[in-house]
Design a protein around this motif. Structure first.
Motif, short mmCIF file in Angstrom:
data_model
loop_
_atom_site.label_atom_id
_atom_site.label_comp_id
_atom_site.label_asym_id
_atom_site.label_seq_id
_atom_site.Cartn_x
_atom_site.Cartn_y
_atom_site.Cartn_z
N TYR A 31 0.94 -1.06 -0.02
CA TYR A 31 0.10 0.06 -0.07
C TYR A 31 0.90 1.36 -0.12
CZ TYR A 31 -3.48 -3.56 1.21
OH TYR A 31 -4.14 -4.59 1.21
N VAL A 32 1.98 1.29 -0.94
CA VAL A 32 2.62 2.39 -0.95
C VAL A 32 2.97 2.65 -2.44
CG1 VAL A 32 4.04 1.86 1.16
CG2 VAL A 32 4.85 1.13 -1.11
N ALA A 33 3.05 4.17 -2.94
CA ALA A 33 3.57 4.55 -3.99
C ALA A 33 4.94 4.83 -4.05
CB ALA A 33 2.67 5.60 -4.62
N ILE A 34 5.67 4.61 -5.17
CA ILE A 34 7.16 4.69 -5.07
C ILE A 34 7.33 5.14 -6.60
CG2 ILE A 34 9.33 3.94 -5.12
CD1 ILE A 34 8.59 1.72 -3.15
N GLY A 35 8.07 6.49 -6.63
CA GLY A 35 8.04 6.98 -7.87
C GLY A 35 9.57 7.39 -8.13
N TRP A 36 9.95 7.73 -9.18
CA TRP A 36 11.20 8.17 -9.67
C TRP A 36 10.94 9.23 -10.40
CZ3 TRP A 36 15.79 6.42 -8.03
CH2 TRP A 36 15.91 5.14 -7.72
N PHE A 37 11.96 10.26 -9.83
CA PHE A 37 11.68 11.67 -10.78
C PHE A 37 13.15 11.86 -11.10
CE2 PHE A 37 7.29 13.03 -9.34
CZ PHE A 37 7.01 12.04 -8.41
N ARG A 38 13.12 13.02 -12.01
CA ARG A 38 14.51 13.45 -12.44
C ARG A 38 14.48 14.91 -12.81
NH1 ARG A 38 14.95 10.43 -18.22
NH2 ARG A 38 13.54 11.93 -19.58
N GLN A 39 15.78 15.62 -12.51
CA GLN A 39 15.52 17.03 -12.66
C GLN A 39 17.21 17.32 -13.45
OE1 GLN A 39 15.50 19.59 -9.25
NE2 GLN A 39 14.62 21.28 -10.67
N TYR A 95 15.75 11.12 -8.38
CA TYR A 95 15.21 10.97 -7.06
C TYR A 95 14.07 9.76 -7.03
CZ TYR A 95 17.26 15.71 -6.70
OH TYR A 95 18.23 16.87 -6.66
N CYS A 96 14.28 9.40 -5.93
CA CYS A 96 13.20 8.37 -5.49
C CYS A 96 12.18 8.82 -4.64
CB CYS A 96 13.79 6.87 -4.86
SG CYS A 96 12.56 5.84 -4.27
N ALA A 97 11.07 8.75 -4.63
CA ALA A 97 10.14 9.19 -3.68
C ALA A 97 9.13 8.24 -3.30
CB ALA A 97 9.46 10.64 -4.17
N ALA A 98 8.50 8.17 -2.05
CA ALA A 98 7.71 7.22 -1.63
C ALA A 98 6.57 7.68 -0.66
CB ALA A 98 8.42 5.93 -1.08
N ASP A 99 5.78 7.22 -0.35
CA ASP A 99 4.67 7.44 0.52
C ASP A 99 3.38 6.36 0.78
OD1 ASP A 99 3.51 10.77 1.29
OD2 ASP A 99 3.33 8.93 2.67
N LEU A 100 2.75 6.48 1.71
CA LEU A 100 1.67 5.44 1.86
C LEU A 100 0.66 5.94 0.85
CD1 LEU A 100 1.31 5.24 5.63
CD2 LEU A 100 2.19 3.38 4.31
N ASP A 101 0.01 4.97 0.18
CA ASP A 101 -1.07 5.25 -0.69
C ASP A 101 -1.90 4.12 -1.00
OD1 ASP A 101 -0.74 5.54 -4.61
OD2 ASP A 101 -2.15 6.52 -3.12
N PRO A 102 -2.73 4.06 0.26
CA PRO A 102 -3.95 2.89 0.23
C PRO A 102 -4.64 2.86 -1.17
CG PRO A 102 -4.17 4.47 1.80
CD PRO A 102 -2.85 4.64 1.03
N SER A 114 8.22 11.37 1.53
CA SER A 114 9.68 11.18 1.56
C SER A 114 10.57 11.00 0.33
CB SER A 114 9.69 9.79 2.42
OG SER A 114 8.98 9.81 3.55
N TRP A 115 11.54 11.72 0.46
CA TRP A 115 12.38 11.66 -0.90
C TRP A 115 13.78 11.40 -0.63
CZ3 TRP A 115 10.71 13.71 -5.88
CH2 TRP A 115 9.51 14.12 -5.96
N GLY A 116 14.39 10.72 -1.53
CA GLY A 116 15.64 10.32 -1.30
C GLY A 116 16.92 11.62 -1.53
N GLN A 117 17.88 11.30 -1.57
CA GLN A 117 18.93 12.43 -1.80
C GLN A 117 19.35 12.72 -3.22
OE1 GLN A 117 19.85 9.26 -0.89
NE2 GLN A 117 21.41 8.75 -2.01
N GLY A 118 19.06 11.53 -4.05
CA GLY A 118 19.43 11.85 -5.45
C GLY A 118 20.58 11.36 -5.72
N THR A 119 20.49 10.70 -7.08
CA THR A 119 21.66 10.02 -7.62
C THR A 119 21.87 10.62 -9.03
OG1 THR A 119 23.04 8.04 -8.07
CG2 THR A 119 20.71 8.06 -8.30
N GLN A 120 22.91 10.67 -9.45
CA GLN A 120 23.51 11.51 -10.75
C GLN A 120 23.39 10.64 -11.70
OE1 GLN A 120 24.01 14.89 -11.79
NE2 GLN A 120 23.75 13.92 -13.87
N VAL A 121 22.89 10.59 -12.73
CA VAL A 121 23.08 9.60 -13.96
C VAL A 121 23.50 10.71 -15.26
CG1 VAL A 121 21.62 8.53 -15.62
CG2 VAL A 121 21.16 8.29 -13.50
N THR A 122 24.69 10.41 -15.76
CA THR A 122 25.37 10.99 -16.92
C THR A 122 25.40 10.06 -18.06
OG1 THR A 122 26.34 12.71 -15.46
CG2 THR A 122 26.97 12.54 -17.74
#
Length: 125
Positions: A31-39, A95-102, A114-122
């Motif tokens: 019952y969570v959602a986990i998303g990947w984002f990028r900037q 960035y990875c982000a997560a939260d409860l999402d019933p 909740s968000w992660g610290q980020g990881t560089q992809v080049t």
């Protein structure tokens, strides 16, 4: 509260592959959602993919569909983003982000607690 640790970024040539990991602690992957984002530099953050464990759905933005795949390892409370056939335009901090999402409502937006610290992809030749 969910805590997130990301890993797996790096530098690759166009056409290469990377696998990002998002280890979640504090809750199980039920019952969570986990998303990947990028900037990318000078650009707004954008959603890349999202998995909702409430309904089992996985979502991808059009530009990565068919190249990126999300998967999960419940035993390790970890979600992965396998990125194949990488292109220079995929270069960004991810960035990875997560939260409860019933009710399965978070994917498609960015209202994650909740968000992660980020990881560089080049991706560059």
């Amino acid at each position: 509260q969910l805590q997130i640790v990301e890993s797996g970024g790096g530098s690759v040539q166009p056409g290469g592959s990377l696998r990002l990991s998002c280890a979640v602690s504090g809750f199980t992957l039920d019952y969570v959602a986990i998303g990947w984002f990028r900037q990318a530099p000078g650009k707004e953050r954008e959603g890349v993919s999202c998995i909702s464990t409430s309904d089992g759905s996985t979502h991808y933005r059009d530009s990565v569909r068919g190249r990126f795949t999300m998967s999960r390892d419940d035993a390790k409370n970890t979600v992965f983003l396998q990125m194949n056939n990488l292109k220079p335009e995929d270069t960004a901090v991810y960035y990875c982000a997560a939260d409860l999402d019933p009710y399965g409502r978070l994917c498609g937006g960015d209202e994650f607690g909740s968000w992660g610290q980020g990881t560089q992809v080049t991706v560059s030749s």
